[in-house]
Write a protein that holds these residues in place. Structure first.
Motif, mmCIF file in Angstrom:
data_model
loop_
_atom_site.group_PDB
_atom_site.id
_atom_site.type_symbol
_atom_site.label_atom_id
_atom_site.label_comp_id
_atom_site.label_asym_id
_atom_site.label_seq_id
_atom_site.Cartn_x
_atom_site.Cartn_y
_atom_site.Cartn_z
ATOM 1 N N ILE A 40 49.928 43.342 31.675
ATOM 2 C CA ILE A 40 50.894 44.450 32.884
ATOM 3 C C ILE A 40 51.188 43.086 33.922
ATOM 4 C CG2 ILE A 40 51.026 46.157 33.593
ATOM 5 C CD1 ILE A 40 48.732 47.007 32.392
ATOM 6 N N ASP A 41 52.916 42.700 34.032
ATOM 7 C CA ASP A 41 53.616 42.075 35.368
ATOM 8 C C ASP A 41 53.484 44.022 36.392
ATOM 9 O OD1 ASP A 41 53.584 40.325 34.685
ATOM 10 O OD2 ASP A 41 55.704 40.224 33.195
ATOM 11 N N VAL A 42 53.383 43.599 37.956
ATOM 12 C CA VAL A 42 53.891 44.474 38.611
ATOM 13 C C VAL A 42 53.920 44.166 39.792
ATOM 14 C CG1 VAL A 42 52.677 46.771 39.806
ATOM 15 C CG2 VAL A 42 51.823 46.286 37.659
ATOM 16 N N PHE A 43 55.323 44.601 40.502
ATOM 17 C CA PHE A 43 55.881 44.385 41.796
ATOM 18 C C PHE A 43 55.467 44.963 42.685
ATOM 19 C CE2 PHE A 43 59.265 40.647 42.880
ATOM 20 C CZ PHE A 43 57.984 40.482 44.627
ATOM 21 N N SER A 44 54.175 44.908 43.570
ATOM 22 C CA SER A 44 53.884 45.908 44.516
ATOM 23 C C SER A 44 54.208 45.629 45.994
ATOM 24 C CB SER A 44 52.464 45.751 44.486
ATOM 25 O OG SER A 44 52.199 46.534 46.115
ATOM 26 N N PHE A 45 54.943 46.823 46.528
ATOM 27 C CA PHE A 45 55.747 47.315 47.317
ATOM 28 C C PHE A 45 54.954 46.247 49.117
ATOM 29 C CE2 PHE A 45 57.561 50.432 45.369
ATOM 30 C CZ PHE A 45 59.396 49.910 46.089
ATOM 31 N N SER A 46 53.548 46.521 48.480
ATOM 32 C CA SER A 46 52.476 45.132 49.765
ATOM 33 C C SER A 46 52.306 43.742 49.693
ATOM 34 C CB SER A 46 51.874 45.736 49.793
ATOM 35 O OG SER A 46 50.722 45.973 48.708
ATOM 36 N N SER A 47 53.302 43.043 48.607
ATOM 37 C CA SER A 47 53.134 42.236 47.994
ATOM 38 C C SER A 47 54.461 41.189 48.305
ATOM 39 C CB SER A 47 51.950 41.705 46.745
ATOM 40 O OG SER A 47 52.484 40.757 45.971
ATOM 41 N N PRO A 48 53.723 40.043 48.517
ATOM 42 C CA PRO A 48 55.607 38.992 48.253
ATOM 43 C C PRO A 48 55.578 38.547 46.874
ATOM 44 C CG PRO A 48 53.566 37.704 49.615
ATOM 45 C CD PRO A 48 53.470 39.273 49.551
ATOM 46 N N ALA A 49 54.122 38.711 46.155
ATOM 47 C CA ALA A 49 54.955 37.661 44.416
ATOM 48 C C ALA A 49 54.600 39.033 43.796
ATOM 49 C CB ALA A 49 54.470 37.165 44.747
ATOM 50 N N PRO A 50 54.706 39.170 42.879
ATOM 51 C CA PRO A 50 54.246 39.872 41.635
ATOM 52 C C PRO A 50 53.128 39.196 40.827
ATOM 53 C CG PRO A 50 55.862 38.922 40.651
ATOM 54 C CD PRO A 50 56.200 38.449 42.174
ATOM 55 N N TYR A 51 52.478 40.296 40.141
ATOM 56 C CA TYR A 51 51.280 40.365 39.887
ATOM 57 C C TYR A 51 50.976 40.181 38.454
ATOM 58 C CZ TYR A 51 49.434 41.357 44.950
ATOM 59 O OH TYR A 51 48.679 41.695 46.118
ATOM 60 N N ARG A 52 50.550 39.952 38.264
ATOM 61 C CA ARG A 52 50.367 39.647 36.044
ATOM 62 C C ARG A 52 48.267 39.699 36.054
ATOM 63 N NH1 ARG A 52 53.741 35.232 33.223
ATOM 64 N NH2 ARG A 52 55.324 36.840 33.487
ATOM 65 N N ILE A 53 49.126 41.391 35.296
ATOM 66 C CA ILE A 53 47.271 41.469 34.860
ATOM 67 C C ILE A 53 47.196 41.625 33.260
ATOM 68 C CG2 ILE A 53 45.453 42.841 34.704
ATOM 69 C CD1 ILE A 53 47.679 44.616 37.166
ATOM 70 N N GLU A 54 46.588 40.383 33.540
ATOM 71 C CA GLU A 54 45.845 39.823 32.046
ATOM 72 C C GLU A 54 44.676 41.077 31.302
ATOM 73 O OE1 GLU A 54 46.746 36.255 30.307
ATOM 74 O OE2 GLU A 54 47.401 35.211 31.937
ATOM 75 N N LEU A 55 44.673 41.483 29.977
ATOM 76 C CA LEU A 55 43.682 42.632 29.408
ATOM 77 C C LEU A 55 43.298 41.725 28.107
ATOM 78 C CD1 LEU A 55 45.191 46.126 29.372
ATOM 79 C CD2 LEU A 55 43.922 44.812 31.547
ATOM 80 N N PHE A 56 41.890 41.937 28.334
ATOM 81 C CA PHE A 56 41.404 41.589 26.685
ATOM 82 C C PHE A 56 41.205 42.696 26.805
ATOM 83 C CE2 PHE A 56 37.512 40.285 24.180
ATOM 84 C CZ PHE A 56 38.063 39.499 23.443
ATOM 85 N N GLY A 57 41.643 43.500 25.045
ATOM 86 C CA GLY A 57 41.009 44.635 24.858
ATOM 87 C C GLY A 57 41.784 45.532 26.424
ATOM 88 N N GLU A 58 40.378 45.882 26.416
ATOM 89 C CA GLU A 58 41.185 47.501 27.916
ATOM 90 C C GLU A 58 40.162 47.040 29.156
ATOM 91 O OE1 GLU A 58 40.150 51.263 27.082
ATOM 92 O OE2 GLU A 58 42.163 51.479 25.834
ATOM 93 N N GLU A 59 39.651 45.377 29.581
ATOM 94 C CA GLU A 59 39.191 44.594 30.244
ATOM 95 C C GLU A 59 40.218 44.013 31.005
ATOM 96 O OE1 GLU A 59 35.185 41.475 31.500
ATOM 97 O OE2 GLU A 59 34.988 43.698 29.658
ATOM 98 N N ILE A 60 39.979 43.833 32.414
ATOM 99 C CA ILE A 60 40.756 42.757 33.355
ATOM 100 C C ILE A 60 40.574 41.519 33.343
ATOM 101 C CG2 ILE A 60 41.921 42.524 34.736
ATOM 102 C CD1 ILE A 60 42.049 45.288 35.807
ATOM 103 N N GLU A 61 41.196 40.688 32.651
ATOM 104 C CA GLU A 61 39.957 39.221 31.874
ATOM 105 C C GLU A 61 40.540 38.410 33.388
ATOM 106 O OE1 GLU A 61 40.296 36.156 28.569
ATOM 107 O OE2 GLU A 61 41.489 37.231 28.781
ATOM 108 N N SER A 62 41.919 38.863 33.894
ATOM 109 C CA SER A 62 42.443 37.800 34.577
ATOM 110 C C SER A 62 43.224 38.900 35.846
ATOM 111 C CB SER A 62 43.312 36.533 34.315
ATOM 112 O OG SER A 62 44.657 36.663 33.810
ATOM 113 N N ILE A 63 43.785 38.506 37.035
ATOM 114 C CA ILE A 63 45.161 39.193 37.505
ATOM 115 C C ILE A 63 45.840 37.278 38.548
ATOM 116 C CG2 ILE A 63 45.488 40.307 39.098
ATOM 117 C CD1 ILE A 63 42.981 41.505 38.864
#
Length: 234
Positions: free
Chosen positions: A176-199
């Motif tokens: 999941i790539d998300v560009f938050s309004f409070s961040s200068p760069a977007p975040y990439r959230i990687e899941l393993f199943g339903e657990e967040i593996e890395s951000i």
């Protein structure tokens, strides 16, 4: 209110300010004001809010203080292109505004905030509303893609193939790539199943990672109609 002439030593003026005296200072020109602001910040136990004449004057002051100060000086701009066309939002100004409010909300009250009258008249959510309308994600936590999509859609994020500006998100499998309004760069959230593996933060153009995070906050557009506007206490 006492009037302090230009020939007064800075130390004397700062001493008066430190004792919370109401004074008027005249005779300073150009960057002289920025030197005074820096010294004021050194004796203040609270946020120092500098209200400039207009955006141009604020940017000059911001530049001076960024050179003079070791810590980052915060800038609070106005979000809109014109005061009468609220559909034309300046994304960069809006993003800067939200980032500044995020920092003020979680600060120890010793920031230097540069702004101008037009920006102060723009209503914003109070601290409680700002906190309640954010979404926090951490490595190791459970996260449902459907739940995150529902949150993002409810705050008018747009789903795209690739994110390029705040207010957008993209979903590809368990990424999941998300560009938050409070961040200068977007975040990439990687899941393993339903657990967040890395951000990770990444560059929207090159798609290359720039930083890893254990925890991030996704902030929507705080100027949106569905957030309660009120006065923000500096």
């Amino acid at each position: 209110m006492n009037s302090v002439p230009v020939h007064i030593f800075f130390d004397d003026a700062i001493d008066l300010i430190g004792r919370r005296a109401n004074i008027a200072i005249s005779g300073l020109h150009g960057s002289g004001w920025s030197f005074l602001y820096r010294e004021c910040a050194g004796v203040s136990e609270k946020n120092l809010v500098i209200i400039c004449r207009d955006a141009e004057d604020a940017l000059y002051t911001l530049n001076d203080l960024q050179v003079l100060q070791d810590k980052k000086v915060l800038y609070l701009p106005y979000s809109y292109v014109t005061a009468y066309d609220f559909e034309k939002v300046q994304t960069a100004s809006q993003q800067q505004r939200i980032e500044t409010l995020e920092r003020i909300s979680g600060s120890d009250k010793k920031n230097i905030i540069v702004t101008y009258a037009e920006a102060l008249f723009e209503k914003i959510p109070n601290k409680a509303a700002l906190s309640e309308n954010r979404f926090k994600v951490s490595v190791g936590e459970k996260l449902s893609i459907e739940f995150l999509e529902e949150f993002l859609f409810s705050y008018h994020f747009e789903r795209e193939d690739f994110v390029s500006e705040p207010g957008q998100f993209a979903v590809r499998g368990g990424i999941i790539d998300v560009f938050s309004f409070s961040s200068p760069a977007p975040y990439r959230i990687e899941l393993f199943g339903e657990e967040i593996e890395s951000i990770r933060s990444f560059d929207a153009l090159s798609q290359l990672s720039t930083a890893r995070h254990q925890r991030v906050v996704i902030t929507p557009n705080i100027g949106s109609e569905n957030l309660p506007p009120t006065k923000f206490a500096f």
